[in-house]
Design an enzyme around this catalytic site. Sequence first.
Site, PDB file in Angstrom:
ATOM      1  N   GLU A  24     101.403  50.134  19.054  1.00 50.10           N
ATOM      2  CA  GLU A  24     100.159  50.223  19.807  1.00 50.10           C
ATOM      3  C   GLU A  24      99.018  49.525  19.083  1.00 50.10           C
ATOM      4  OE1 GLU A  24      97.471  51.249  22.788  1.00 50.10           O
ATOM      5  OE2 GLU A  24      99.659  51.272  22.740  1.00 50.10           O
TER       6      GLU A  24
ATOM      7  N   PRO B 243      95.563  40.604  19.495  1.00 48.10           N
ATOM      8  CA  PRO B 243      94.887  40.098  20.700  1.00 48.10           C
ATOM      9  C   PRO B 243      93.373  40.247  20.644  1.00 48.10           C
ATOM     10  CG  PRO B 243      96.089  42.127  21.173  1.00 48.10           C
ATOM     11  CD  PRO B 243      96.502  41.695  19.813  1.00 48.10           C
TER      12      PRO B 243
ATOM     13  N   ASP C 287      96.484  13.827  17.994  1.00 44.93           N
ATOM     14  CA  ASP C 287      96.907  14.895  18.894  1.00 44.93           C
ATOM     15  C   ASP C 287      95.741  15.410  19.717  1.00 44.93           C
ATOM     16  OD1 ASP C 287      99.547  14.916  18.208  1.00 44.93           O
ATOM     17  OD2 ASP C 287      99.368  16.501  16.724  1.00 44.93           O
TER      18      ASP C 287
ATOM     19  N   ARG D 250     102.540  21.458  10.302  1.00 43.52           N
ATOM     20  CA  ARG D 250     102.688  20.057  10.721  1.00 43.52           C
ATOM     21  C   ARG D 250     101.517  19.190  10.274  1.00 43.52           C
ATOM     22  NH1 ARG D 250     100.451  18.276  15.305  1.00 43.52           N
ATOM     23  NH2 ARG D 250     102.318  17.126  15.924  1.00 43.52           N
TER      24      ARG D 250
END
Length: 257
Positions: A128, A101, A181, A166
């Site tokens: 953690e 993150p 896209d 993809r």
Amino acid sequence: MRVDVLTLFPEMFEGVFGTSILGKAREKGIVSLEAVNFRAYATNKHNTVDDTPYGGGGGMVLKPDPIFAAVEDLLARKQADEQENSGAQGGRQPRIILMCPQGDTFTQQKAEELSREEHLIFVCGHYEGYDERIREHLVTDELSIGDYVLTGGELPAMTVIDSVVRLLPGVLGNESSAITDSFSTGLLEYPHYTRPPEFRGWKVPDILLSGHHANIEQWRRQESLRRTWERRPELLEQAELTAKEREWLRKLEQENT
């Protein structure tokens, strides 16, 4: 392309790697996908891969030795495969990607960048955090799929892998699909319609039924601009727009103020 994932839960990837676009790409030999349980590289009798953090605190931290050993084994296996198949080693060094993150936010531009690589290795944590030496001395990239926290790095890794694979030549049935896209052009994609031409009183725009391809392309471009202006206006700051398009957007803004 070769994609390896270091995870404590390789079974999570079985369905993802074997179905839909990823499954077809693997069947065609366009990509090699493998999930490796890095617990197999633990060096103690209990096969532990985590430990309490120095200095105290809650949670457990992934130890560096199993992760380093797993990556080094993958590189050795890759080198052996190259020597067996071609008699010589070569190619670029792999990108070793830590799903975290705290990493850079994953974007379509990053997917396009990674799709040009030969070998990607993803490291998925499940505790953690990571021992900082993994960040400093092993990985080449840290990626996040958003400002929120998940139980582990497996789901983010699946997201990134799907987005990258993809884009490889031959994966999608229609090569232009990836080009148009959302975000590939810096803008959101234009609206799509299909049969029937009228459904519950809602009609397909006449221009899409006209057969006039130049007008259709102009309509799609304007609708892409309109949708981006309505939903993600900040993207327009970096988009490559003509003077005529900027004038069209200016008039659109005036009409809606």
